[in-house]
Scaffold this active site. Structure first.
Site, PDB file in Angstrom:
ATOM      1  N   ILE A  44      47.215 108.608  34.189  1.00  0.00           N
ATOM      2  CA  ILE A  44      46.973 107.187  33.956  1.00  0.00           C
ATOM      3  C   ILE A  44      45.892 107.020  32.902  1.00  0.00           C
ATOM      4  CG2 ILE A  44      46.259 105.021  35.039  1.00  0.00           C
ATOM      5  CD1 ILE A  44      47.091 106.342  37.730  1.00  0.00           C
ATOM      6  N   HIS A  45      46.121 106.117  31.968  1.00  0.00           N
ATOM      7  CA  HIS A  45      45.063 105.759  31.024  1.00  0.00           C
ATOM      8  C   HIS A  45      43.919 105.123  31.811  1.00  0.00           C
ATOM      9  CE1 HIS A  45      42.915 103.772  27.779  1.00  0.00           C
ATOM     10  NE2 HIS A  45      43.629 104.465  26.901  1.00  0.00           N
TER      11      HIS A  45
END
Length: 338
Positions: A229-230
């Protein structure tokens, strides 16, 4: 006072400002005036439309500060992913090979282009001002969509998904895209995402490899991106995970970010929300903080409020709260504690 409501055409200039500030990878919020105008008009038509089942409708919401009339965020629901064109993703599963002669069986993780998620309802377009991150306003912006779906379940599929933006560096580089997609398009990750937002992912997906990609053959940096996940997408992930969404075996076509899945009936803001009627009162003895919404369609409103909620009893609302929620005495409302 922040209130979530359906988007209107007059929101276009402010919505474009939000698009310019949104994270690379949020392709459903393109920084393009005509595309956004079309998205707004489609949403307005969807709210007005009488439907008995989920179709191509999209429901676009904005978070507005009523005191300044400034938009602070937006989020969206696409009733049916893949309705008018395939919704492509990558299936992340093991491929097992075996040799009877050597008595060896070996599983290798592979990524395969697919449109298995066609027909699901899709949450997309989540963006909120940085100053409101990790506050109840983020919960409102994300979860009020779910409360809307609970009030109008016939408009949506029985399963709902969302794609969380995957890892990319501060300068917009995606190791996953560089190892996979870039070989077929010779485009930087940010440009590919921009084109996807302006057009669709179909023309890009159709040029992707049609055969499985063996994960161990990818660079280690690209492998590490699968399901990652960013940092700026972590809050969106966390909110929905608390709602009962789970990761599955699908990842984003461009950056390898995870896909979340839930049965609509199991979503917390739907399964555990209470319904009540409004009773106007000059003062409220607040005992807790709640997400509260009306059950309207075109006049949908939702907000965070300090309330005294007793199951089976009317809920006292001040005149100011009634105006913000677009309700009067006896109106139905939906609530869930924060």
């Amino acid at each position: 006072m922040l209130v979530l409501r359906p988007v209107e055409l007059t929101d276009l200039p402010q919505l474009q400002q939000l698009a310019r500030a949104s994270l690379v990878g949020v392709t459903s919020l393109p920084d393009d005036t005509e595309r956004l105008r079309t998205r707004i008009l489609d949403s307005c038509a969807s709210f007005e439309k009488h439907v008995e089942g989920h179709g191509p409708e999209n429901y676009f919401f904005v978070l507005e500060d009523r005191s300044t009339q400034r938009l602070r965020g937006c989020s969206e629901i696409l009733a049916t992913a893949g309705f008018s064109e395939p919704f492509y993703s990558l299936r992340n599963r093991h491929f097992t090979s075996a040799s009877r002669e050597l008595n060896i069986e070996h599983g290798v993780p592979t990524l395969s282009l697919c449109h298995d998620l066609n027909g699901h309802t899709l949450l997309r377009g989540f963006h909120i001002d940085a100053a409101l991150e990790r506050t109840p306003s983020s919960e409102l912006l994300s979860r009020a969509r779910l409360m809307f779906m609970g009030a109008h379940a016939q408009r949506f599929a029985q399963a709902v998904i969302t794609e969380i933006v995957g890892y990319s560096s501060e300068d917009g580089q995606s190791p996953f895209w560089d190892a996979v997609g870039k070989h077929f398009f010779d485009l930087p990750y940010a440009e590919a995402e921009r084109l996807c937002g302006l057009e669709s992912r179909t023309f890009l997906a159709e040029l992707m490899p049609q055969y499985p990609i063996y994960v161990p053959m990818l660079p280690e940096a690209a492998q590490a991106c699968i399901g990652q996940i960013h940092p700026a997408g972590q809050e969106a992930f966390d909110i929905l995970e608390r709602e009962g969404f789970e990761t599955n075996s699908y990842v984003d076509l461009f950056d390898g970010g995870p896909t979340l899945y839930a049965r609509l009936s199991n979503v917390r803001s739907i399964a555990q929300s209470l319904t009540a009627t409004v009773q106007t009162a000059p003062a409220i003895d607040a005992l807790g903080r709640y997400l509260v919404s009306n059950d309207s369609l075109t006049g949908y409103r939702a907000m965070v409020a300090e309330l005294d909620v007793q199951p089976g009893q009317p809920v006292n609302l001040s005149a100011e709260l009634c105006a913000a929620l677009n309700v009067t005495d006896g109106s139905p409302i939906r609530l869930i504690a924060l």
